[in-house]
Design an enzyme around this catalytic site. Structure first.
Site, PDB file in Angstrom:
ATOM      1  N   THR A 121     -25.327   5.648 -37.004  1.00 50.23           N
ATOM      2  CA  THR A 121     -26.167   4.552 -36.290  1.00 50.23           C
ATOM      3  C   THR A 121     -27.507   4.330 -36.736  1.00 50.23           C
ATOM      4  O   THR A 121     -28.213   5.531 -37.024  1.00 50.23           O
ATOM      5  CB  THR A 121     -26.243   4.333 -34.879  1.00 50.23           C
ATOM      6  OG1 THR A 121     -26.886   3.399 -34.223  1.00 50.23           O
ATOM      7  CG2 THR A 121     -26.654   5.681 -34.283  1.00 50.23           C
ATOM      8  N   ASP A 122     -28.127   3.118 -37.053  1.00 50.87           N
ATOM      9  CA  ASP A 122     -29.504   3.090 -37.241  1.00 50.87           C
ATOM     10  C   ASP A 122     -30.427   3.728 -35.979  1.00 50.87           C
ATOM     11  O   ASP A 122     -31.671   3.711 -36.260  1.00 50.87           O
ATOM     12  CB  ASP A 122     -29.953   1.645 -37.581  1.00 50.87           C
ATOM     13  CG  ASP A 122     -29.532   0.594 -36.582  1.00 50.87           C
ATOM     14  OD1 ASP A 122     -28.953   0.915 -35.423  1.00 50.87           O
ATOM     15  OD2 ASP A 122     -30.194  -0.479 -36.795  1.00 50.87           O
ATOM     16  N   GLU A 123     -30.004   3.836 -34.954  1.00 50.88           N
ATOM     17  CA  GLU A 123     -30.697   4.345 -33.746  1.00 50.88           C
ATOM     18  C   GLU A 123     -31.348   5.584 -33.841  1.00 50.88           C
ATOM     19  O   GLU A 123     -32.219   5.974 -33.274  1.00 50.88           O
ATOM     20  CB  GLU A 123     -29.893   4.123 -32.573  1.00 50.88           C
ATOM     21  CG  GLU A 123     -29.642   2.757 -32.206  1.00 50.88           C
ATOM     22  CD  GLU A 123     -29.273   2.375 -30.827  1.00 50.88           C
ATOM     23  OE1 GLU A 123     -29.594   3.011 -29.903  1.00 50.88           O
ATOM     24  OE2 GLU A 123     -28.127   1.645 -30.573  1.00 50.88           O
ATOM     25  N   TYR A 148     -27.957   9.258 -26.327  1.00 50.17           N
ATOM     26  CA  TYR A 148     -26.969   8.744 -27.277  1.00 50.17           C
ATOM     27  C   TYR A 148     -27.530   8.879 -28.612  1.00 50.17           C
ATOM     28  O   TYR A 148     -26.690   9.800 -29.487  1.00 50.17           O
ATOM     29  CB  TYR A 148     -26.855   7.375 -27.029  1.00 50.17           C
ATOM     30  CG  TYR A 148     -26.302   6.631 -28.111  1.00 50.17           C
ATOM     31  CD1 TYR A 148     -25.019   7.047 -28.714  1.00 50.17           C
ATOM     32  CD2 TYR A 148     -26.768   5.461 -28.856  1.00 50.17           C
ATOM     33  CE1 TYR A 148     -24.436   6.385 -30.177  1.00 50.17           C
ATOM     34  CE2 TYR A 148     -26.219   4.839 -29.857  1.00 50.17           C
ATOM     35  CZ  TYR A 148     -25.103   5.183 -30.501  1.00 50.17           C
ATOM     36  OH  TYR A 148     -24.660   4.733 -31.594  1.00 50.17           O
ATOM     37  N   LYS A 152     -26.130  11.595 -31.945  1.00 50.39           N
ATOM     38  CA  LYS A 152     -25.893  10.861 -33.289  1.00 50.39           C
ATOM     39  C   LYS A 152     -26.679  11.540 -34.384  1.00 50.39           C
ATOM     40  O   LYS A 152     -26.014  11.704 -35.480  1.00 50.39           O
ATOM     41  CB  LYS A 152     -25.897   9.416 -33.408  1.00 50.39           C
ATOM     42  CG  LYS A 152     -24.678   8.777 -32.366  1.00 50.39           C
ATOM     43  CD  LYS A 152     -23.379   9.201 -33.047  1.00 50.39           C
ATOM     44  CE  LYS A 152     -22.880   8.664 -34.183  1.00 50.39           C
ATOM     45  NZ  LYS A 152     -21.534   8.844 -34.542  1.00 50.39           N
TER      46      LYS A 152
END
Length: 332
Positions: A121-123, A148, A152
């Protein structure tokens, strides 16, 4: 023709990938999914049994994972705990699935010499200022904000380490926010759409200024197939469709497309650590591997998504009441 194992293939993005890959390739696909609340076997109904099979299990189950790796040519790893609100409520499942689960898959890939593509993810990059012209690239430093995104980020680093230390044939992709069919009603777009369908006013965190870079799940799926086919081992590719919109714009567009006044929504308490803005620069993927998004008109893609939820209430209704009760308990 290849034999693919897709972890988390009953989830939102994973199930879209399974449908896309079966429609656009000759691959045979095995899905491994734990079927937590976010996994839905109904998302895989009607698929050709000669090319598709489903295995109910957990990616932390090393014996099961090893057995499945022995029979496939490549693995696409979607399985993850992925909801920020849930990670703030109970972080432990995110450590188990995102860290230990990814480690288990990497060890199996090492034993069997199996090609693996890791979905991220870009997060992991944290957030950008609203007025910052920059976008995330493959060299942006990691700066995760939540349990989260931090798990990741940790899983990405494990993949990189197993490539460098053990020669595992892996690639990574970090994608922006997805929308489309089969997305759980806890997520932003389907929650607002199903609220309107139920006669409930949509909910907007804070002032709604947070910006997300939206991509249709079909485009994400096509990009992953491209990386699996053409990607260079050890490389990371960012997947995005230049779809930056703030949450207020998205809610108002949903309401307009559904024939409601654009201001017919309620503001609710913002969540802790809510990232301001994500934005993806997918130049590397486009220039080196030749991928381009098909859904470049966000409004058209959103309208199609709304129609899917309108036509598939039997798919989303079972989870709707529990989701709204959970948010109500948090004042959201």
């Amino acid at each position: 023709m290849a034999r693919l194992l897709v972890t988390g293939g009953a989830g939102f993005i994973g199930s879209n990938f399974v449908h896309h890959a079966l429609a656009h390739t000759d691959h045979h696909i095995t899905v491994l999914d734990k079927l937590t609340y976010a996994g839905n076997a109904a998302s895989l109904e009607g698929l050709d049994p000669s090319r598709f099979r489903f295995v109910h299990g957990d990616i932390v189950d090393a014996a099961l994972v090893d057995e499945l790796f022995a029979d496939v040519d490549a693995v696409v790893h979607y399985a993850a705990e992925s909801h920020n609100d849930n990670s703030l409520h109970d972080p432990r499942p995110f450590l188990d699935t995102n860290i230990v689960g990814t480690y288990t898959l990497l060890e199996a890939a090492r034993r069997h010499g199996t090609r693996l593509h890791h979905i991220s993810t870009d997060e992991v990059y944290g957030d950008l200022e609203l007025d910052d012209p920059a976008r995330f690239t493959e060299t942006t430093p990691y700066n995760p904000s939540s349990p989260y995104s931090s798990t990741k980020a940790g899983s990405d680093l494990l993949v990189r380490a197993w490539v460098r230390s053990f020669g595992v044939a892996a690639t990574i992709s970090n994608c922006s926010n997805n929308y489309g069919p089969y997305q759980h009603v806890e997520k932003f777009i389907p929650r607002q759409v199903t609220n309107v369908l139920r006669g409930i006013r949509p909910k907007l965190y804070g002032a709604g200024e947070n910006v997300r870079d939206w991509i249709h799940a079909e485009d994400h799926s096509a990009a992953v197939l491209t990386i699996l086919d053409k990607g260079e081992i050890g490389e990371t590719y960012l997947i995005g469709a230049d779809g930056e919109k703030n949450n207020k714009e998205v809610v108002e567009l949903i309401l307009e497309l559904m024939g409601e006044p654009a201001d017919a929504y309620d503001h609710v308490t913002d969540r802790a650590g809510h990232d301001l803005r994500y934005a993806i620069d997918s130049t590397k993927l486009r220039s080196e591997l030749g991928w381009t998004p098909a859904y470049q008109d966000f409004e058209a893609g959103l309208a199609a998504t709304i129609e899917w939820y309108r036509d598939n209430e039997s798919w989303w209704a079972p989870a709707k009441d529990a989701t709204e009760a959970f948010y109500a308990s948090k004042g959201q």
